[in-house]
Design a protein around this motif. Sequence first.
Motif, PDB file in Angstrom:
ATOM      1  N   ILE A 199       0.823  -1.216   0.000  1.00 25.46           N
ATOM      2  CA  ILE A 199       0.000   0.000   0.000  1.00 25.46           C
ATOM      3  C   ILE A 199       0.853   1.260   0.000  1.00 25.46           C
ATOM      4  CG2 ILE A 199      -1.715   1.349   1.273  1.00 25.46           C
ATOM      5  CD1 ILE A 199      -2.892  -1.260   2.296  1.00 25.46           C
ATOM      6  N   TYR A 200       1.669   1.423   1.007  1.00 25.39           N
ATOM      7  CA  TYR A 200       2.306   2.725   1.203  1.00 25.39           C
ATOM      8  C   TYR A 200       3.471   2.987   0.262  1.00 25.39           C
ATOM      9  CZ  TYR A 200      -0.821   3.072   5.097  1.00 25.39           C
ATOM     10  OH  TYR A 200      -1.963   3.129   5.846  1.00 25.39           O
ATOM     11  N   ASN A 201       4.248   1.973  -0.095  1.00 20.67           N
ATOM     12  CA  ASN A 201       5.329   2.195  -1.048  1.00 20.67           C
ATOM     13  C   ASN A 201       4.850   2.123  -2.492  1.00 20.67           C
ATOM     14  OD1 ASN A 201       8.264   2.409   0.113  1.00 20.67           O
ATOM     15  ND2 ASN A 201       7.142   1.020   1.470  1.00 20.67           N
ATOM     16  N   PHE A 202       3.654   1.644  -2.709  1.00 25.58           N
ATOM     17  CA  PHE A 202       3.104   1.582  -4.063  1.00 25.58           C
ATOM     18  C   PHE A 202       2.045   2.657  -4.280  1.00 25.58           C
ATOM     19  CE2 PHE A 202      -0.181  -0.170  -6.962  1.00 25.58           C
ATOM     20  CZ  PHE A 202       0.542  -0.066  -8.132  1.00 25.58           C
ATOM     21  N   VAL A 203       1.017   2.639  -3.438  1.00 20.78           N
ATOM     22  CA  VAL A 203      -0.076   3.593  -3.617  1.00 20.78           C
ATOM     23  C   VAL A 203       0.331   5.000  -3.194  1.00 20.78           C
ATOM     24  CG1 VAL A 203      -2.432   4.182  -2.924  1.00 20.78           C
ATOM     25  CG2 VAL A 203      -1.822   1.800  -3.356  1.00 20.78           C
ATOM     26  N   TRP A 204       0.879   5.122  -1.971  1.00 22.93           N
ATOM     27  CA  TRP A 204       1.171   6.467  -1.452  1.00 22.93           C
ATOM     28  C   TRP A 204       2.358   7.111  -2.168  1.00 22.93           C
ATOM     29  CZ3 TRP A 204      -3.154   5.627   0.681  1.00 22.93           C
ATOM     30  CH2 TRP A 204      -3.759   6.609   1.470  1.00 22.93           C
ATOM     31  N   LEU A 205       3.431   6.371  -2.365  1.00 23.82           N
ATOM     32  CA  LEU A 205       4.608   6.945  -2.999  1.00 23.82           C
ATOM     33  C   LEU A 205       4.394   7.184  -4.493  1.00 23.82           C
ATOM     34  CD1 LEU A 205       7.826   5.260  -1.533  1.00 23.82           C
ATOM     35  CD2 LEU A 205       7.175   7.662  -1.448  1.00 23.82           C
ATOM     36  N   LEU A 206       3.941   6.169  -5.189  1.00 16.29           N
ATOM     37  CA  LEU A 206       3.863   6.263  -6.643  1.00 16.29           C
ATOM     38  C   LEU A 206       2.497   6.719  -7.141  1.00 16.29           C
ATOM     39  CD1 LEU A 206       5.265   5.919  -9.314  1.00 16.29           C
ATOM     40  CD2 LEU A 206       4.657   3.492  -9.294  1.00 16.29           C
ATOM     41  N   ALA A 207       1.455   5.961  -6.830  1.00 11.59           N
ATOM     42  CA  ALA A 207       0.138   6.257  -7.391  1.00 11.59           C
ATOM     43  C   ALA A 207      -0.389   7.624  -6.951  1.00 11.59           C
ATOM     44  CB  ALA A 207      -0.849   5.157  -7.008  1.00 11.59           C
ATOM     45  N   LEU A 208      -0.367   7.903  -5.645  1.00 12.47           N
ATOM     46  CA  LEU A 208      -0.866   9.199  -5.186  1.00 12.47           C
ATOM     47  C   LEU A 208       0.081  10.332  -5.570  1.00 12.47           C
ATOM     48  CD1 LEU A 208      -2.553   8.707  -1.693  1.00 12.47           C
ATOM     49  CD2 LEU A 208      -3.594   8.961  -3.951  1.00 12.47           C
ATOM     50  N   GLY A 209       1.372  10.050  -5.627  1.00 13.98           N
ATOM     51  CA  GLY A 209       2.309  11.063  -6.099  1.00 13.98           C
ATOM     52  C   GLY A 209       1.967  11.493  -7.516  1.00 13.98           C
ATOM     53  N   LEU A 210       1.696  10.515  -8.386  1.00 11.95           N
ATOM     54  CA  LEU A 210       1.300  10.809  -9.758  1.00 11.95           C
ATOM     55  C   LEU A 210      -0.057  11.519  -9.801  1.00 11.95           C
ATOM     56  CD1 LEU A 210       2.326   7.458 -11.505  1.00 11.95           C
ATOM     57  CD2 LEU A 210       3.541   9.639 -11.553  1.00 11.95           C
ATOM     58  N   TYR A 211      -0.967  11.094  -8.935  1.00 14.71           N
ATOM     59  CA  TYR A 211      -2.298  11.703  -8.920  1.00 14.71           C
ATOM     60  C   TYR A 211      -2.240  13.189  -8.575  1.00 14.71           C
ATOM     61  CZ  TYR A 211      -6.899  13.023  -7.135  1.00 14.71           C
ATOM     62  OH  TYR A 211      -8.069  13.687  -6.888  1.00 14.71           O
ATOM     63  N   PHE A 212      -1.502  13.543  -7.525  1.00 11.61           N
ATOM     64  CA  PHE A 212      -1.450  14.945  -7.128  1.00 11.61           C
ATOM     65  C   PHE A 212      -0.647  15.786  -8.122  1.00 11.61           C
ATOM     66  CE2 PHE A 212      -2.918  13.335  -3.033  1.00 11.61           C
ATOM     67  CZ  PHE A 212      -3.853  14.307  -2.702  1.00 11.61           C
ATOM     68  N   ALA A 213       0.363  15.204  -8.741  1.00  9.38           N
ATOM     69  CA  ALA A 213       1.091  15.923  -9.785  1.00  9.38           C
ATOM     70  C   ALA A 213       0.175  16.188 -10.976  1.00  9.38           C
ATOM     71  CB  ALA A 213       2.311  15.115 -10.221  1.00  9.38           C
ATOM     72  N   TYR A 214      -0.587  15.168 -11.362  1.00  9.54           N
ATOM     73  CA  TYR A 214      -1.527  15.286 -12.478  1.00  9.54           C
ATOM     74  C   TYR A 214      -2.615  16.322 -12.179  1.00  9.54           C
ATOM     75  CZ  TYR A 214      -5.282  13.864 -15.681  1.00  9.54           C
ATOM     76  OH  TYR A 214      -6.280  13.846 -16.624  1.00  9.54           O
ATOM     77  N   THR A 215      -3.182  16.249 -10.989  1.00  9.58           N
ATOM     78  CA  THR A 215      -4.253  17.176 -10.616  1.00  9.58           C
ATOM     79  C   THR A 215      -3.753  18.616 -10.560  1.00  9.58           C
ATOM     80  OG1 THR A 215      -5.321  15.433  -9.310  1.00  9.58           O
ATOM     81  CG2 THR A 215      -5.998  17.695  -8.876  1.00  9.58           C
ATOM     82  N   ALA A 216      -2.593  18.818  -9.946  1.00 13.57           N
ATOM     83  CA  ALA A 216      -2.039  20.163  -9.823  1.00 13.57           C
ATOM     84  C   ALA A 216      -1.655  20.741 -11.174  1.00 13.57           C
ATOM     85  CB  ALA A 216      -0.824  20.144  -8.897  1.00 13.57           C
ATOM     86  N   ALA A 217      -1.306  19.887 -12.122  1.00 11.93           N
ATOM     87  CA  ALA A 217      -0.900  20.357 -13.446  1.00 11.93           C
ATOM     88  C   ALA A 217      -2.043  21.032 -14.196  1.00 11.93           C
ATOM     89  CB  ALA A 217      -0.347  19.196 -14.266  1.00 11.93           C
ATOM     90  N   GLY A 218      -3.269  20.776 -13.784  1.00 16.23           N
ATOM     91  CA  GLY A 218      -4.402  21.397 -14.458  1.00 16.23           C
ATOM     92  C   GLY A 218      -4.921  22.651 -13.777  1.00 16.23           C
ATOM     93  N   LEU A 219      -4.319  23.045 -12.661  1.00 16.04           N
ATOM     94  CA  LEU A 219      -4.830  24.175 -11.889  1.00 16.04           C
ATOM     95  C   LEU A 219      -4.852  25.472 -12.685  1.00 16.04           C
ATOM     96  CD1 LEU A 219      -3.203  23.592  -8.378  1.00 16.04           C
ATOM     97  CD2 LEU A 219      -5.599  23.263  -9.023  1.00 16.04           C
ATOM     98  N   VAL A 220      -3.797  25.744 -13.418  1.00 17.95           N
ATOM     99  CA  VAL A 220      -3.706  26.974 -14.211  1.00 17.95           C
ATOM    100  C   VAL A 220      -3.894  26.691 -15.693  1.00 17.95           C
ATOM    101  CG1 VAL A 220      -2.185  28.862 -14.926  1.00 17.95           C
ATOM    102  CG2 VAL A 220      -2.241  28.142 -12.533  1.00 17.95           C
ATOM    103  N   ALA A 221      -3.232  25.660 -16.179  1.00 15.63           N
ATOM    104  CA  ALA A 221      -3.268  25.364 -17.610  1.00 15.63           C
ATOM    105  C   ALA A 221      -4.688  25.137 -18.123  1.00 15.63           C
ATOM    106  CB  ALA A 221      -2.403  24.136 -17.900  1.00 15.63           C
ATOM    107  N   LYS A 222      -5.531  24.515 -17.308  1.00 11.25           N
ATOM    108  CA  LYS A 222      -6.898  24.232 -17.742  1.00 11.25           C
ATOM    109  C   LYS A 222      -7.692  25.520 -17.937  1.00 11.25           C
ATOM    110  CE  LYS A 222      -8.707  20.566 -16.160  1.00 11.25           C
ATOM    111  NZ  LYS A 222      -9.284  19.536 -15.269  1.00 11.25           N
ATOM    112  N   ASP A 223      -7.536  26.484 -17.030  1.00  9.11           N
ATOM    113  CA  ASP A 223      -8.250  27.756 -17.167  1.00  9.11           C
ATOM    114  C   ASP A 223      -7.713  28.570 -18.342  1.00  9.11           C
ATOM    115  OD1 ASP A 223     -10.014  27.373 -15.046  1.00  9.11           O
ATOM    116  OD2 ASP A 223      -8.609  28.172 -13.573  1.00  9.11           O
TER     117      ASP A 223
END
Length: 261
Positions: free
Chosen positions: A73-97
């Motif tokens: 869970i933590y070395n797979f989901v928290w480190l990698l999967a959620l890391g990618l998720y928050f990077a992906y989500t944050a990447a749309g904060l300005v560019a999307k608008d």
Amino acid sequence: MFETTRYEAIRRVRGTAVLTVALSLYVAFIVWYFTVLEGVDYDQMLESMPPALMDAFGIETMATIEGFLGSQIYNFVWLLALGLYFAYTAAGLVAKDVERERMDLLLSFPVSRSRLLVEKVASLLLPLVTLNVVIGVVTYVLVLAVGETIDPVNLALVHLLSIPYLLVCAGIGVVCSVLVDRTAVAERAAIGLVFALFLVESVVGGASDFEWIQYISPTYYYEPTPVLIDGTYNLANTGILLALFVVLLLVSQFLFRRRDI
């Protein structure tokens, strides 16, 4: 005040709820699977695994519930999967608008670009806090439900110390978001950078000739398995992650202020 944060946070409620439920079901499966594997010779199984793979997913032991959760869970989901998720989500904060031509309208209000960016980033605290609190509680309850025990303090620390790491991943996404106009490009760049940094620390960093390169990766400063197993952590590493997030945010503000919308 903080109208933008409230507006953006409300838009994230549904996605946060779906992700929280999905991760809770995954945790339930992993805890159940641990009980199914009772009696398996973990030492023999780990001996057959490549050292690079064990390092990549922080596998120290799988014979205890703490080690099993850490690797699955933590070395797979928290480190990698959620890391990618928050990077992906944050990447749309300005560019999307910008891409949808809504940024001109937002900047017409009496709010500075720096404050607008900070409020947008602050909206990510909703999924960040919700996931850590809910999944932490769900994990603890499920572990007790199957007759195992886990230190609640160590479990809480795993989630608490993950916040600076995930903020850094979000910070990488924000920098990408203010650099380009197309949302897809910003999202792909953010995902690529976070994944590359994960590989740098877990694979390349293990080579003796390139050991120094692991220090540039945020994953080097957050190791959930030792925290979960015996409560071992380094507050200096947490401070480095927080400082790195602040630097990324300041760089994003600087670039956003100078950008021609």
